[in-house]
Write a protein that holds these residues in place. Structure first.
Motif, short mmCIF file in Angstrom:
data_model
loop_
_atom_site.label_atom_id
_atom_site.label_comp_id
_atom_site.label_asym_id
_atom_site.label_seq_id
_atom_site.Cartn_x
_atom_site.Cartn_y
_atom_site.Cartn_z
N GLY A 96 -75.06 -96.12 53.01
CA GLY A 96 -74.78 -95.16 51.95
C GLY A 96 -76.06 -94.72 51.28
N GLY A 97 -75.95 -93.66 50.47
CA GLY A 97 -77.07 -93.15 49.70
C GLY A 97 -77.75 -91.96 50.36
N ARG A 98 -78.71 -91.38 49.63
CA ARG A 98 -79.49 -90.24 50.11
C ARG A 98 -80.96 -90.51 49.86
NH1 ARG A 98 -76.91 -84.43 50.03
NH2 ARG A 98 -74.78 -84.93 50.55
N PRO A 99 -81.72 -90.90 50.85
CA PRO A 99 -81.32 -91.10 52.24
C PRO A 99 -80.48 -92.37 52.40
CG PRO A 99 -83.60 -91.79 51.93
CD PRO A 99 -83.16 -91.17 50.64
N GLY A 126 -68.22 -85.24 52.82
CA GLY A 126 -69.46 -84.62 52.38
C GLY A 126 -70.72 -85.28 52.90
N ALA A 127 -70.61 -86.16 53.88
CA ALA A 127 -71.79 -86.83 54.42
C ALA A 127 -72.56 -85.90 55.35
CB ALA A 127 -71.39 -88.11 55.16
N ILE A 128 -73.84 -86.23 55.56
CA ILE A 128 -74.71 -85.47 56.45
C ILE A 128 -75.33 -86.44 57.46
CG2 ILE A 128 -76.85 -84.11 56.59
CD1 ILE A 128 -76.32 -83.26 53.67
N ALA A 129 -75.29 -86.07 58.73
CA ALA A 129 -76.00 -86.82 59.77
C ALA A 129 -76.88 -85.83 60.52
CB ALA A 129 -75.03 -87.53 60.71
N MET A 130 -78.16 -86.15 60.64
CA MET A 130 -79.14 -85.20 61.16
C MET A 130 -79.52 -85.51 62.61
SD MET A 130 -81.30 -84.91 57.58
CE MET A 130 -82.37 -83.57 58.13
N ASN A 131 -80.37 -84.65 63.17
CA ASN A 131 -80.73 -84.73 64.58
C ASN A 131 -81.14 -86.14 65.01
OD1 ASN A 131 -80.35 -82.00 64.74
ND2 ASN A 131 -82.51 -81.47 64.99
N LYS A 132 -80.59 -86.57 66.15
CA LYS A 132 -80.93 -87.82 66.82
C LYS A 132 -80.59 -89.06 66.01
CE LYS A 132 -84.49 -85.64 69.64
NZ LYS A 132 -83.54 -85.39 70.74
N ALA A 133 -79.85 -88.89 64.91
CA ALA A 133 -79.30 -90.05 64.22
C ALA A 133 -78.11 -90.57 65.03
CB ALA A 133 -78.87 -89.67 62.81
N ALA A 168 -68.78 -98.28 62.78
CA ALA A 168 -69.66 -98.19 61.62
C ALA A 168 -69.20 -97.07 60.71
CB ALA A 168 -71.10 -97.96 62.06
N MET A 169 -69.61 -97.13 59.44
CA MET A 169 -69.18 -96.15 58.43
C MET A 169 -70.39 -95.61 57.67
SD MET A 169 -66.76 -96.67 55.05
CE MET A 169 -65.31 -97.18 55.99
N LEU A 170 -70.53 -94.28 57.69
CA LEU A 170 -71.48 -93.59 56.83
C LEU A 170 -70.70 -93.15 55.59
CD1 LEU A 170 -74.35 -92.44 56.41
CD2 LEU A 170 -73.55 -90.34 57.53
N ALA A 171 -71.08 -93.67 54.43
CA ALA A 171 -70.29 -93.49 53.21
C ALA A 171 -70.23 -92.04 52.78
CB ALA A 171 -70.87 -94.35 52.10
N ALA A 172 -69.23 -91.73 51.95
CA ALA A 172 -69.08 -90.39 51.41
C ALA A 172 -70.36 -89.96 50.69
CB ALA A 172 -67.90 -90.35 50.44
N GLY A 173 -70.78 -88.73 50.95
CA GLY A 173 -71.95 -88.17 50.30
C GLY A 173 -73.29 -88.66 50.81
N ALA A 174 -73.30 -89.55 51.78
CA ALA A 174 -74.55 -90.11 52.28
C ALA A 174 -75.27 -89.12 53.18
CB ALA A 174 -74.28 -91.41 53.03
N MET A 175 -76.59 -89.31 53.33
CA MET A 175 -77.39 -88.48 54.24
C MET A 175 -78.16 -89.38 55.19
SD MET A 175 -80.13 -85.43 53.51
CE MET A 175 -81.32 -86.46 52.66
N LEU A 176 -77.73 -89.36 56.45
CA LEU A 176 -78.39 -90.15 57.50
C LEU A 176 -79.49 -89.27 58.09
CD1 LEU A 176 -78.20 -92.91 58.95
CD2 LEU A 176 -76.78 -91.78 60.67
N GLU A 230 -70.68 -92.84 67.80
CA GLU A 230 -70.06 -93.64 68.86
C GLU A 230 -68.57 -93.82 68.60
OE1 GLU A 230 -72.28 -97.25 69.24
OE2 GLU A 230 -74.11 -96.22 69.87
N ASP A 231 -67.87 -94.30 69.62
CA ASP A 231 -66.42 -94.52 69.53
C ASP A 231 -66.07 -95.30 68.26
OD1 ASP A 231 -66.32 -93.34 72.03
OD2 ASP A 231 -65.85 -95.21 73.10
N ARG A 232 -65.06 -94.80 67.55
CA ARG A 232 -64.50 -95.44 66.36
C ARG A 232 -65.45 -95.40 65.16
NH1 ARG A 232 -64.19 -98.56 70.43
NH2 ARG A 232 -65.57 -100.11 69.49
N GLY A 233 -66.47 -94.56 65.22
CA GLY A 233 -67.34 -94.39 64.06
C GLY A 233 -66.65 -93.59 62.97
N PHE A 234 -67.20 -93.66 61.77
CA PHE A 234 -66.61 -93.00 60.60
C PHE A 234 -67.71 -92.32 59.81
CE2 PHE A 234 -65.36 -92.70 56.21
CZ PHE A 234 -63.99 -92.56 56.17
N MET A 235 -67.48 -91.07 59.45
CA MET A 235 -68.43 -90.30 58.64
C MET A 235 -67.66 -89.79 57.43
SD MET A 235 -70.91 -87.32 60.04
CE MET A 235 -71.99 -86.43 58.92
N GLY A 236 -68.07 -90.19 56.24
CA GLY A 236 -67.30 -89.95 55.04
C GLY A 236 -67.37 -88.53 54.52
#
Length: 197
Positions: A151-154, A117-124, A130-138, A109-115
């Motif tokens: 943050g974290g994996r997952p 090496g992060a991963i965001a998968m289908n329909k996430a 909001a911020m998805l931290a570096a190296g995280a897997m959503l 969404e607008d103004r979101g942040f993905m750090g």
């Protein structure tokens, strides 16, 4: 103005399945990028060196002033039985996507942040501010609420973001928009011709 399949030397732009990339004339697309299929890139957005945006089975939208940083991959998934919409990748306005991110069939969404090496998968979904931290897997289907840090994996919820963190992300967006103009000029001066418009 958005130019279908604009000629930008140093950038690979490929129509596929009758769909051509549509890139706003003010967007900066760095040399080495691959822009393929049903991709729309908004005004003052920036796609940095050696990114791949491949919309061969669904669509990719990059909003105004958003940036996809060096080496990132953006892809999508097609419709399937029971999932007629598939998983397009929709990135809103003023979004930061860090270097080497894997952005797949999700929504930011607008103004979101993905750090970095992060991963965001289908329909996430990464919510606004909001911020998805570096190296995280959503993982698939996970929803990050606005102004949250995961943050974290997952990835899991860590805390709410304060006003200072939100302001920092907005400064990052402004920095990338300004830096893209400098890189566009530098690319043009180097004779590569892949800068703004």
């Amino acid at each position: 103005m958005t130019t279908p399949n604009a000629h930008r030397p140093g950038v690979t732009i490929i129509p596929v399945h009758g769909k051509s990339p549509r890139i706003h004339d003010s967007a900066f697309i760095a040399p080495g990028c691959r822009i393929i299929g049903d991709v729309e890139i908004g005004a003052d957005a920036s796609i940095w060196y050696n990114c791949v945006l491949r919309a061969d089975v669904s669509r990719i939208v990059i909003g105004q002033r958003s940036n996809i940083q060096d080496g990132s991959v953006v892809h999508c998934d097609p419709a399937r039985p029971g999932d007629e919409e598939g998983s397009p990748c929709i990135i809103g306005d003023d979004v930061l996507v860090g270097h080497l991110a894997m952005v797949h069939g999700c929504i930011i969404e607008d103004r979101g942040f993905m750090g970095l090496g992060a991963i965001a998968m289908n329909k996430a979904r990464i919510g606004s501010d909001a911020m998805l931290a570096a190296g995280a897997m959503l993982t698939e289907g996970k929803i990050m609420e606005p102004r949250s840090l995961w943050g974290g994996r997952p990835a899991r919820f860590m805390r709410e973001l304060n006003d200072a963190a939100i302001a920092g992300m907005r400064m990052g967006v402004a920095h990338y928009a300004e830096n893209a103009r400098h890189h566009g000029a530098a690319v043009n001066a180097a004779g590569l011709g892949a800068g703004e418009g």
